[in-house]
Design an enzyme around this catalytic site. Structure first.
Site, PDB file in Angstrom:
ATOM      1  N   GLU A 112      11.820 -21.014 -18.254  1.00 39.70           N
ATOM      2  CA  GLU A 112      11.621 -19.648 -17.747  1.00 39.70           C
ATOM      3  C   GLU A 112      12.764 -18.738 -18.187  1.00 39.70           C
ATOM      4  O   GLU A 112      12.541 -17.604 -18.617  1.00 39.70           O
ATOM      5  CB  GLU A 112      11.476 -19.666 -16.225  1.00 39.70           C
ATOM      6  CG  GLU A 112      11.337 -18.305 -15.578  1.00 39.70           C
ATOM      7  CD  GLU A 112      10.119 -17.508 -16.069  1.00 39.70           C
ATOM      8  OE1 GLU A 112       9.257 -18.085 -16.757  1.00 39.70           O
ATOM      9  OE2 GLU A 112      10.074 -16.306 -15.788  1.00 39.70           O
TER      10      GLU A 112
ATOM     11  N   CYS B 179       0.848  -1.198   0.000  1.00 38.30           N
ATOM     12  CA  CYS B 179       0.000   0.000   0.000  1.00 38.30           C
ATOM     13  C   CYS B 179       0.880   1.244   0.000  1.00 38.30           C
ATOM     14  O   CYS B 179       2.083   1.185   0.189  1.00 38.30           O
ATOM     15  CB  CYS B 179      -0.858  -0.004   1.253  1.00 38.30           C
ATOM     16  SG  CYS B 179      -1.803  -1.511   1.451  1.00 38.30           S
TER      17      CYS B 179
ATOM     18  N   LYS C  71       0.972  -6.711 -19.760  1.00 39.62           N
ATOM     19  CA  LYS C  71       1.239  -7.285 -18.431  1.00 39.62           C
ATOM     20  C   LYS C  71       0.201  -8.342 -18.095  1.00 39.62           C
ATOM     21  O   LYS C  71       0.482  -9.326 -17.462  1.00 39.62           O
ATOM     22  CB  LYS C  71       1.238  -6.188 -17.360  1.00 39.62           C
ATOM     23  CG  LYS C  71       1.558  -6.691 -15.958  1.00 39.62           C
ATOM     24  CD  LYS C  71       2.921  -7.356 -15.902  1.00 39.62           C
ATOM     25  CE  LYS C  71       3.188  -8.036 -14.594  1.00 39.62           C
ATOM     26  NZ  LYS C  71       4.393  -8.903 -14.637  1.00 39.62           N
TER      27      LYS C  71
ATOM     28  N   LYS D 221      12.248 -15.414 -20.518  1.00 45.10           N
ATOM     29  CA  LYS D 221      12.715 -14.077 -20.121  1.00 45.10           C
ATOM     30  C   LYS D 221      13.545 -13.451 -21.247  1.00 45.10           C
ATOM     31  O   LYS D 221      13.369 -12.303 -21.613  1.00 45.10           O
ATOM     32  CB  LYS D 221      13.561 -14.168 -18.845  1.00 45.10           C
ATOM     33  CG  LYS D 221      12.777 -14.437 -17.592  1.00 45.10           C
ATOM     34  CD  LYS D 221      11.979 -13.272 -17.094  1.00 45.10           C
ATOM     35  CE  LYS D 221      10.521 -13.203 -17.351  1.00 45.10           C
ATOM     36  NZ  LYS D 221       9.618 -14.263 -17.226  1.00 45.10           N
TER      37      LYS D 221
ATOM     38  N   ARG E  12       2.953   2.045  -7.205  1.00 47.83           N
ATOM     39  CA  ARG E  12       2.977   0.885  -6.304  1.00 47.83           C
ATOM     40  C   ARG E  12       1.802  -0.041  -6.595  1.00 47.83           C
ATOM     41  O   ARG E  12       1.738  -1.146  -6.067  1.00 47.83           O
ATOM     42  CB  ARG E  12       2.920   1.349  -4.852  1.00 47.83           C
ATOM     43  CG  ARG E  12       4.121   2.163  -4.404  1.00 47.83           C
ATOM     44  CD  ARG E  12       3.850   2.864  -3.076  1.00 47.83           C
ATOM     45  NE  ARG E  12       3.903   1.934  -1.983  1.00 47.83           N
ATOM     46  CZ  ARG E  12       5.011   1.661  -1.286  1.00 47.83           C
ATOM     47  NH1 ARG E  12       6.134   2.242  -1.604  1.00 47.83           N
ATOM     48  NH2 ARG E  12       5.001   0.814  -0.297  1.00 47.83           N
TER      49      ARG E  12
ATOM     50  N   HIS F 256      17.803 -35.505 -29.082  1.00 46.05           N
ATOM     51  CA  HIS F 256      16.696 -35.935 -29.958  1.00 46.05           C
ATOM     52  C   HIS F 256      16.372 -34.854 -30.990  1.00 46.05           C
ATOM     53  O   HIS F 256      15.221 -34.697 -31.389  1.00 46.05           O
ATOM     54  CB  HIS F 256      15.474 -36.269 -29.109  1.00 46.05           C
ATOM     55  CG  HIS F 256      15.707 -37.384 -28.160  1.00 46.05           C
ATOM     56  ND1 HIS F 256      15.736 -38.701 -28.534  1.00 46.05           N
ATOM     57  CD2 HIS F 256      16.008 -37.374 -26.829  1.00 46.05           C
ATOM     58  CE1 HIS F 256      15.996 -39.468 -27.489  1.00 46.05           C
ATOM     59  NE2 HIS F 256      16.156 -38.675 -26.441  1.00 46.05           N
TER      60      HIS F 256
ATOM     61  N   GLU G 125      11.316 -12.547 -24.333  1.00 44.54           N
ATOM     62  CA  GLU G 125      10.282 -11.497 -24.251  1.00 44.54           C
ATOM     63  C   GLU G 125      10.862 -10.106 -24.019  1.00 44.54           C
ATOM     64  O   GLU G 125      10.187  -9.121 -24.287  1.00 44.54           O
ATOM     65  CB  GLU G 125       9.238 -11.837 -23.195  1.00 44.54           C
ATOM     66  CG  GLU G 125       9.723 -11.934 -21.780  1.00 44.54           C
ATOM     67  CD  GLU G 125       8.563 -12.238 -20.828  1.00 44.54           C
ATOM     68  OE1 GLU G 125       7.420 -11.877 -21.135  1.00 44.54           O
ATOM     69  OE2 GLU G 125       8.811 -12.847 -19.784  1.00 44.54           O
TER      70      GLU G 125
ATOM     71  N   TRP H 138      -3.284  -1.871  -1.470  1.00 44.35           N
ATOM     72  CA  TRP H 138      -2.992  -3.079  -2.250  1.00 44.35           C
ATOM     73  C   TRP H 138      -3.461  -4.212  -1.341  1.00 44.35           C
ATOM     74  O   TRP H 138      -2.771  -4.582  -0.386  1.00 44.35           O
ATOM     75  CB  TRP H 138      -1.501  -3.171  -2.535  1.00 44.35           C
ATOM     76  CG  TRP H 138      -1.082  -4.448  -3.164  1.00 44.35           C
ATOM     77  CD1 TRP H 138      -0.559  -5.544  -2.551  1.00 44.35           C
ATOM     78  CD2 TRP H 138      -1.165  -4.812  -4.546  1.00 44.35           C
ATOM     79  NE1 TRP H 138      -0.311  -6.544  -3.433  1.00 44.35           N
ATOM     80  CE2 TRP H 138      -0.674  -6.130  -4.675  1.00 44.35           C
ATOM     81  CE3 TRP H 138      -1.605  -4.159  -5.671  1.00 44.35           C
ATOM     82  CZ2 TRP H 138      -0.602  -6.791  -5.903  1.00 44.35           C
ATOM     83  CZ3 TRP H 138      -1.545  -4.820  -6.895  1.00 44.35           C
ATOM     84  CH2 TRP H 138      -1.061  -6.105  -7.003  1.00 44.35           C
TER      85      TRP H 138
ATOM     86  N   ASN I 260       0.219   0.191   6.012  1.00 40.73           N
ATOM     87  CA  ASN I 260       0.810  -0.609   4.940  1.00 40.73           C
ATOM     88  C   ASN I 260       1.499  -1.784   5.616  1.00 40.73           C
ATOM     89  O   ASN I 260       2.352  -1.597   6.470  1.00 40.73           O
ATOM     90  CB  ASN I 260       1.832   0.210   4.142  1.00 40.73           C
ATOM     91  CG  ASN I 260       2.550  -0.648   3.104  1.00 40.73           C
ATOM     92  OD1 ASN I 260       2.005  -1.667   2.666  1.00 40.73           O
ATOM     93  ND2 ASN I 260       3.767  -0.285   2.748  1.00 40.73           N
ATOM     94  N   GLY I 261       1.094  -3.006   5.270  1.00 41.55           N
ATOM     95  CA  GLY I 261       1.729  -4.177   5.880  1.00 41.55           C
ATOM     96  C   GLY I 261       0.691  -5.239   6.190  1.00 41.55           C
ATOM     97  O   GLY I 261      -0.446  -5.182   5.724  1.00 41.55           O
TER      98      GLY I 261
HETATM   99  C1  AGP Z   1       5.832 -13.657 -18.124  1.00 46.37           C
HETATM  100  O1  AGP Z   1       7.050 -12.939 -18.059  1.00 46.37           O
HETATM  101  C2  AGP Z   1       4.876 -13.064 -19.131  1.00 46.37           C
HETATM  102  N1  AGP Z   1       4.637 -11.703 -18.881  1.00 46.37           N
HETATM  103  C3  AGP Z   1       3.643 -13.908 -19.352  1.00 46.37           C
HETATM  104  O2  AGP Z   1       4.065 -15.156 -19.825  1.00 46.37           O
HETATM  105  C4  AGP Z   1       2.754 -14.158 -18.102  1.00 46.37           C
HETATM  106  O3  AGP Z   1       3.419 -15.003 -17.202  1.00 46.37           O
HETATM  107  C5  AGP Z   1       1.471 -14.853 -18.581  1.00 46.37           C
HETATM  108  O4  AGP Z   1       0.795 -13.966 -19.451  1.00 46.37           O
HETATM  109  C6  AGP Z   1       0.548 -15.258 -17.428  1.00 46.37           C
HETATM  110  O5  AGP Z   1       0.156 -14.114 -16.746  1.00 46.37           O
HETATM  111  P1  AGP Z   1      -0.574 -14.312 -15.313  1.00 46.37           P
HETATM  112  O6  AGP Z   1       0.398 -14.980 -14.420  1.00 46.37           O
HETATM  113  O7  AGP Z   1      -0.911 -12.920 -14.872  1.00 46.37           O
HETATM  114  O8  AGP Z   1      -1.797 -15.158 -15.536  1.00 46.37           O
END
Ligand code: AGP
Length: 614
Positions: free
Chosen positions: A487, A2, A609, A491, A27, A510, A494, A75, A101-102
């Site tokens: 992962e 928050c 996002k 990273k 935030r 393979h 993207e 938050w 906040n907490g």
């Molecule tokens: C991860 O870096 C990406 N931004 C994307 O793969 C994300 O993880 C995916 O869209 C799922 O989002 P969510 O966890 O909000 O459901």
């Protein structure tokens, strides 16, 4: 996470409070509120779900006059985001207003004690409990607000940054902190309090950063009085604020993503707070307490997710099967929702989502519910669509994740899944109690080991320099390091737009091995104890074909280290916890390569996002 802002001084409080909240918008929050004492000593409180602009609309035309006030962006951690749960919270008498906040971990115990004394609560927040605890101390012990706050804080566990005002003392604000940030600005006949310096920049350059378990009394025209909650007087240390607004929102980091990578020792600790009990050797996951038996008796646990959350799900599946002996299937939500999957009523579906708004995951939940399965959620956003669509769930408490590339949410999700696997093992005895205790003890050490991993990641910048012009990369790992390979590749893809693949290390022969040549960087996650010799063979296969080898190894490694062009060492830990550590340098590697390529790290091209559409 928050945001709090408070003001007392010669100017009208309201505009300063509102602008302060707007500066804290980065935030992330879901509701906002303000409490102001006017010259007639009336306490006016305005609060609403939504943005600060919604609060302004709500307060328009109302009495917002006064020189003392507190304000808050929430938050949510306890209780849905709505008008009732928004801060400030008012005490039973209507005299006290508090923002917080907490997380107060023992708020339910305190709430029950206050209910025995006829206190009634309007909201489901821990904050409303705290303001009434302070009032009860003030009433029973006949002490002023400063002393009542100090005493009350000795009775709560958890994290707080609070500011409280009292109708009967219109020239005073009391503030305190523990585990949540707070800064006090000292102006000419005015004081500012805020979660960080962002709202204060430009208003004063004299600041005091109070420390954990300190309480401060702020009165117009007087010096600060600072003491510990143990009643020891402290001398405030006044510093010069040397920051610009832009840098503060990122906490001094160049990008939100880097800030969030470095937050992970704290966020993983926050995820485990109040849930991991090393001294008692147990784990409590309150959010799914009523569903533990369903999980233990599930024919299948099916985890649905997308992207990074799907990678976390894969890690979780290894741990749940290994420690609790329960079969787990991990599904891409987007495939699951259209594949006509076989779902039994005694299946338990777990949906993982940082945003809690991913359309495919939401649709997968609806399908599972329609087929009679129990559906649980692991989300980071309180009150999000997915958290409301599931029967119960566990919040990751990683705080708002602003960078589009998910980092701290991943480690928080893995921490939750790790606690879930151990909790199920504790309940069904699939592994010995002694091993459960050892796993809990080692998990408690992880936040510090993440910190150590970050401290040892300087070499990542050199590797990034070598890789920044590559067109491809391959990430290889075995068992729970396979999702880490996925992962790490995601990273890189993207945020740097370099094509990268994650593969099970043994899978390379393979097909992908045809790609190996001197221009192909191959990143091995080689921390496994159980399959280490196998990974060594894989490294040799790449070396024989002149691949450039970058390895993430456990400190003290010899064999893989000798064969690698670059090595990143992470602290030793239980091999199944490697994802919580090995992922960190891969996040940094992608970050530094993207920066060197001039990419927009926080908002990469084509990405959102939260993918709220199909
Ligand atoms: C991860 O870096 C990406 N931004 C994307 O793969 C994300 O993880 C995916 O869209 C799922 O989002 P969510 O966890 O909000 O459901």
């Amino acid at each position: 996470m928050c945001g709090i802002v408070a003001y007392i001084g010669k100017n009208e409080a309201y505009p300063i409070l509102i602008n302060g909240l707007k500066r804290l918008e980065y935030r992330g929050y879901d509701s906002a509120g303000v409490a102001i004492l006017n010259e007639k000593n009336e306490l006016n409180v305005y609060k609403t779900k939504g943005k600060v602009s919604d609060l302004e609309e709500f307060a328009a035309g109302k009495d917002i006059s006064g020189h003392i006030g507190i304000a808050h962006t929430r938050w949510a951690t306890h209780g849905e985001p709505n008008d009732i749960n928004a801060h400030p919270h008012i005490s039973r008498s209507g005299k006290l207003a508090l923002i917080h906040n907490g997380i107060i971990e023992n708020y339910l115990t305190v709430k029950k004690e206050l209910e025995h004394r006829k206190y009634q609560f309007l909201s489901s927040t821990d904050t409303e409990v705290l303001v009434n605890l302070i009032e009860e101390v003030q009433r029973k012990q006949k002490v002023d607000l400063f002393e009542a706050t100090r005493i009350a804080l000795n009775h709560v566990n958890g994290a707080y940054a609070i500011a409280i005002l009292d109708k009967d003392n219109p020239d005073t604000i009391i503030a305190a902190r523990k585990g949540s940030p707070m800064v006090i600005g000292i102006g000419e006949d005015e004081f500012f309090i805020a979660s960080d310096a962002t709202p204060i920049v430009g208003l004063t350059s004299k600041v005091v950063y109070i420390d954990d378990e300190e309480v401060v009394k702020i009165q117009r025209g007087k010096d600060l009085i600072l003491k510990t909650i143990d009643d020891i007087e402290m001398t405030p240390y006044v510093q010069e604020l040397k920051m610009n607004l832009e840098s503060i929102e990122k906490g001094g980091f160049d990008h939100f993503m880097l800030k969030e990578i470095y937050e992970q020792p704290t966020t993983v600790r926050d995820t485990m707070r109040g849930r991991l009990h090393p001294r008692r050797g147990t784990i409590t996951l309150g959010g799914i307490f009523d569903y533990e038996q369903k999980l233990l008796n599930a024919r299948n646990i099916i985890i649905v997710a997308c992207g990074t959350s799907w990678h976390a799900a894969l890690v979780g599946s290894y741990l749940i099967e290994l420690y609790a002996g329960i079969r787990v299937k991990v599904e891409y939500a987007s495939e699951f929702r259209y594949r006509t999957p076989v779902i039994f009523p005694d299946d338990v579906v777990i949906a993982i989502s940082q945003s809690g708004e991913t359309a495919d995951t939401l649709a997968a939940i609806q399908l599972a519910k329609a087929k009679g399965a129990t559906v649980l959620g692991i989300c980071n956003v309180i009150g999000s669509s997915i958290s409301r669509a599931t029967d119960a769930g566990i919040y990751t408490h990683a705080g708002p994740e602003i960078g589009v590339a998910s980092t701290k949410a991943f480690t928080a999700q893995v921490a939750v899944l790790t606690m879930l696997a151990i909790r199920l093992a504790e309940l069904n005895g699939f592994i010995p109690k002694s091993e459960v205790a050892k796993l809990i003890h080692e998990l408690d050490l992880i936040p510090e080991k993440i910190k150590t991993t970050l401290e040892r990641s300087a070499i990542v910048k050199d590797i990034a320099e070598q890789m920044k012009d590559c067109h491809n990369a391959i990430y290889l790992g075995r068992l729970q390091n396979f999702p880490v390979a996925l992962e790490g590749a995601l990273k890189l893809k993207e945020i740097s737009y370099i094509h990268a693949e994650g593969y099970p290390a043994a899978e390379m022969k393979h097909g992908p091995i045809a790609l190996i040549d001197k221009d192909m960087p191959v990143i091995f996650i080689a921390t496994n104890k159980s399959t280490y010799e196998k990974v060594v063979s894989n490294v040799q296969e790449v070396k024989a074909r002149h691949g450039k080898i970058i390895s993430v190894v456990t400190e003290g490694d010899v064999l893989v280290k000798e064969m690698s062009d670059y090595v990143i060492e992470i602290p030793d830990t239980v091999c199944t916890y490697a994802p919580l550590l090995a992922t960190i340098p891969l996040q940094l590697l992608a970050y530094y390569i993207a920066v060197k390529r001039g990419c927009n790290v926080d908002q990469p091209r084509n990405l959102a996002k939260s993918v709220t559409v199909e």
